[in-house]
Design a protein around this motif. Structure first.
Motif, PDB file in Angstrom:
ATOM      1  N   ARG A   1      62.857 -29.265 -35.175  1.00 14.70           N
ATOM      2  CA  ARG A   1      64.013 -29.839 -35.871  1.00 14.70           C
ATOM      3  C   ARG A   1      63.698 -30.082 -37.341  1.00 14.70           C
ATOM      4  O   ARG A   1      64.078 -31.109 -37.917  1.00 14.70           O
TER       5      ARG A   1
ATOM      6  N   PHE B   1      66.576 -30.943 -39.737  1.00 12.58           N
ATOM      7  CA  PHE B   1      67.060 -32.324 -39.711  1.00 12.58           C
ATOM      8  C   PHE B   1      66.099 -33.258 -40.438  1.00 12.58           C
ATOM      9  O   PHE B   1      66.530 -34.193 -41.119  1.00 12.58           O
TER      10      PHE B   1
ATOM     11  N   SER C   1      73.455 -28.619 -37.920  1.00 11.74           N
ATOM     12  CA  SER C   1      74.141 -29.031 -36.697  1.00 11.74           C
ATOM     13  C   SER C   1      75.007 -27.911 -36.132  1.00 11.74           C
ATOM     14  O   SER C   1      75.216 -27.837 -34.922  1.00 11.74           O
TER      15      SER C   1
END
Length: 118
Positions: free
Chosen positions: A8, A11, A52
């Motif tokens: 991730r 993010f 996302s």
């Protein structure tokens, strides 16, 4: 833990940009640096929304291949937000030039002191 952060990474970078931008807007007294902080914060939001919307193994809906596709809506919204962000930055920098011409400083605290004295 490291594997989760690597998977991730988008993010993590987005939240780093959000934190750096928020720190610049709140902590710095220079008006130009505040505008730069807003742009960094905005970039963090863009990266978060784009990350996302990412779907692994999906393609653009314009391609005729059957299978999962990526919704183009977040990308279109980000393009619109980029245009709005550039416009707001231009207006903010114009106001900063006007403030500098009026008060002779770019520090927000000194401008507030001058306004309190008047």
């Amino acid at each position: 833990m490291i594997d989760v952060l690597v998977d991730r990474a988008y993010f993590v970078v987005a939240f780093l940009l959000l934190g750096i931008g928020a720190h610049m807007v709140i902590g710095d007294r220079n008006l130009v640096k505040k505008v730069i902080g807003l742009n960094v914060f905005q970039t963090g939001i863009f990266l978060f929304l784009i990350a996302s919307a990412y779907v692994t193994g999906a393609s653009a809906p314009l391609l005729s291949e059957p299978g999962p596709y990526v919704s183009p809506l977040p990308h279109v919204l980000i393009l619109t937000a980029i245009v709005v962000g550039v416009s707001l930055t231009a207006v903010a920098l114009g106001l900063i030039v006007r403030i500098y011409g009026e008060y002779g400083t770019l520090r927000a605290d000194l401008v507030a002191e001058v306004n309190e004295d008047e």
